[in-house]
Enzyme design. Structure first.
Site, short mmCIF file in Angstrom:
data_model
loop_
_atom_site.label_atom_id
_atom_site.label_comp_id
_atom_site.label_asym_id
_atom_site.label_seq_id
_atom_site.Cartn_x
_atom_site.Cartn_y
_atom_site.Cartn_z
N ILE A 104 11.95 18.61 17.79
CA ILE A 104 12.15 17.30 18.40
C ILE A 104 13.13 16.43 17.60
O ILE A 104 13.67 15.48 18.13
CB ILE A 104 10.81 16.56 18.60
CG1 ILE A 104 10.10 16.25 17.27
CG2 ILE A 104 9.87 17.38 19.49
CD1 ILE A 104 8.88 15.35 17.41
N LYS A 105 13.33 16.76 16.34
CA LYS A 105 14.29 16.03 15.47
C LYS A 105 14.18 14.52 15.63
O LYS A 105 15.19 13.82 15.69
CB LYS A 105 15.73 16.51 15.73
CG LYS A 105 15.96 17.97 15.33
CD LYS A 105 17.43 18.37 15.39
CE LYS A 105 17.68 19.80 14.95
NZ LYS A 105 17.14 20.84 15.83
N ARG A 106 12.96 14.00 15.68
CA ARG A 106 12.76 12.57 15.77
C ARG A 106 12.87 11.94 14.39
O ARG A 106 12.77 12.60 13.36
CB ARG A 106 11.38 12.25 16.36
CG ARG A 106 11.11 12.86 17.75
CD ARG A 106 12.07 12.38 18.82
NE ARG A 106 11.57 12.68 20.16
CZ ARG A 106 12.11 13.57 20.99
NH1 ARG A 106 13.16 14.28 20.66
NH2 ARG A 106 11.59 13.73 22.21
N ASP B 108 21.54 16.40 17.76
CA ASP B 108 21.20 17.80 17.47
C ASP B 108 22.49 18.59 17.40
O ASP B 108 23.57 18.01 17.40
CB ASP B 108 20.25 18.32 18.57
CG ASP B 108 19.31 19.40 18.06
OD1 ASP B 108 19.80 20.47 17.64
OD2 ASP B 108 18.09 19.17 18.05
#
Lengths: 310, 310
Positions: A104-106, B108
């Protein structure tokens, strides 16, 4: 949580994770058409199709792998129905005994990171009732906002026995643009930014140990093997999630340096190379109908490559 | 797209955006209890409650503001039902003529950023039919992965006339941990990382101009006014989204440096200070029932503060 992942890796002798990143072009036509015929050209149809596609891949590979890593972008791309497919994929993976790494790379300011953490790896309490909204086991986290954007995730890891992988050095071509910038100050003089982030990861991780490893891991791309060696040493207790194997250019011989001497410490992701294997000449004989078996064959080949090189 | 935002700002003489960040503790009890009674202590009940809360705030303030900024974390926190409330909030804001800035802070590798861009500000094409999944106007983007993680958003901005704000210097206390690190190389020697990011923003933005400003803007926290002055000059064509006003500590007198001499170039966000105004002593007389009127009063006070100082 990291011990749960390690158990799976040991049990299956398989330090790999399959990236469930269902781009529309990967989903076999017979699946897409089935839902288009039923539901029209709608987001709902695509969402059902990608879920069925994922189920096929999980059914064909779950005994060979400890974990899956759904990339939430590929689901958000299809709006609310896509997010529903993401949640169903997480739940199905759990049914198959797989650890779920939500890619999710939050990362945000403290209170906001706290909300992401509760939603993805934590629980919200409503009228005394606890509910896990998305219920992943581990998520990826972007560190650009600094410690106070990461710590709420670590707090939730401790409370709920979950994990995070913090982006340190990503696998993409332009990852160096900011991550590799060399710092001029004090003790850090002459060191690239990604090493400073790595030291923070090691530091944050001390606070959430689970056996010999920490629930706070790192993301380091297979496409940068020399950096992997150095980062391995800077974060001895951090599990490293290694993307970039296969379609992005990383291969088995690049991977040894990401592992510790105990044979542990890293888990290698492949997405396209596994889930779209049937589109690769090597596995074309499976055909679109045999997409899941093609994925299984690709997992077996990846495992052979990695076992040979580690 | 940036011209659409600027039109709204000029028309309403209002360079502000209301952050729709519905933490559970902000939602008035009478709204929560209504849905708990109807639907039990469920994510669905909370999602309906936060949507009704948002509608109340938008109805009470839309004529004073050009835009809202829903923070998606506060919706993801409540799982799929929360994401449905997010989408409904976006749609309702459009009905009220508001520009919607989705505070998603995504970023991303290239193909994955492309999926986020299509899902949030673009269109997916299914059987020749184009669908906008989330349909925000502008989104925030995290630059840690470098150009190839940002460019897919810019491509979609150009195709669909949308915008992005790239995180440059965030408002939180530990934003300096990585963003302020001083670089030792070449022409950039002695400059902090956030300036390097800012120059990239200026560079990326040249490719997506819309009148005098670019569809590629930046996020710079009100809590760092001196940096704001410097960054304003480094990115003369970038609109700056300024969080951190109010609850996080920024005030009107900190803001002048974020604006250009044309009186444009920045839009200031307040979340808690507006949407939870009824919990503040100053607006307590409105009571929980009057929460939306309290929000309107808080917007009026914020506007007075900003107009006086710019």
């Amino acid at each position: 949580m990291i011990q749960k992942l390690i158990s799976g890796i040991k049990e299956k002798n398989s330090p790999i994770v399959v990236g469930l990143d269902p781009q529309l072009g990967f989903v076999p036509e017979q699946i897409l058409n089935k839902y288009y015929n039923e539901m029209g050209y709608t987001l709902e149809a695509v969402a059902e199709a990608i879920y069925e596609y994922n189920v096929g891949i999980m059914d064909a590979t779950y005994d060979l792998i400890p974990a899956v890593k759904p990339q939430v972008a590929m689901y958000e791309q299809f709006g609310v129905p896509g997010v529903i497919a993401f949640k169903k994929t997480v739940d199905y993976a759990h049914k198959k005994g797989l650890v779920v790494i939500g890619d999710i790379k939050r990362g945000d300011i403290g209170s906001t990171s706290g909300a992401y953490a509760l939603g993805h790896i934590g629980e919200v309490e409503l009228g005394g009732k606890k509910i896990c909204p998305f219920d992943e086991d581990i998520v990826t986290v972007n560190p650009y906002l600094g410690s106070d954007g990461v710590k709420p995730f670590i707090d939730v890891c401790k409370e709920n026995d979950r994990g995070i992988f913090v982006l340190v050095k990503t696998s993409n071509p332009s990852s160096g643009e900011f991550q590799d910038r060399v710092i001029s100050e004090g003790d850090d003089k002459g060191r690239p930014l990604y090493e400073i982030v790595a030291e923070k990861v090691a530091d944050w991780g001390q606070d959430s140990m689970d056996g010999d490893y920490s629930n706070v891991g790192a993301v380091v791309g297979a496409t940068y093997p020399e950096m992997g060696v150095r980062l391995r040493k800077l974060m001895p207790k951090a599990y490293i999630l290694v993307p970039g194997y296969g379609a992005q250019g990383g291969s088995g011989k690049d991977l040894k340096g990401f592992f510790n001497e105990d044979g542990l410490g890293a888990i290698v992701n492949s997405s396209r190379g596994i889930i779209a294997a049937y589109k690769n000449d090597k596995y074309a004989s499976f055909g679109a109908e045999g997409y899941a078996d093609a994925s299984r064959a690709a997992v077996e080949d990846m495992l052979a490559d990695i076992r040979e090189n580690i």
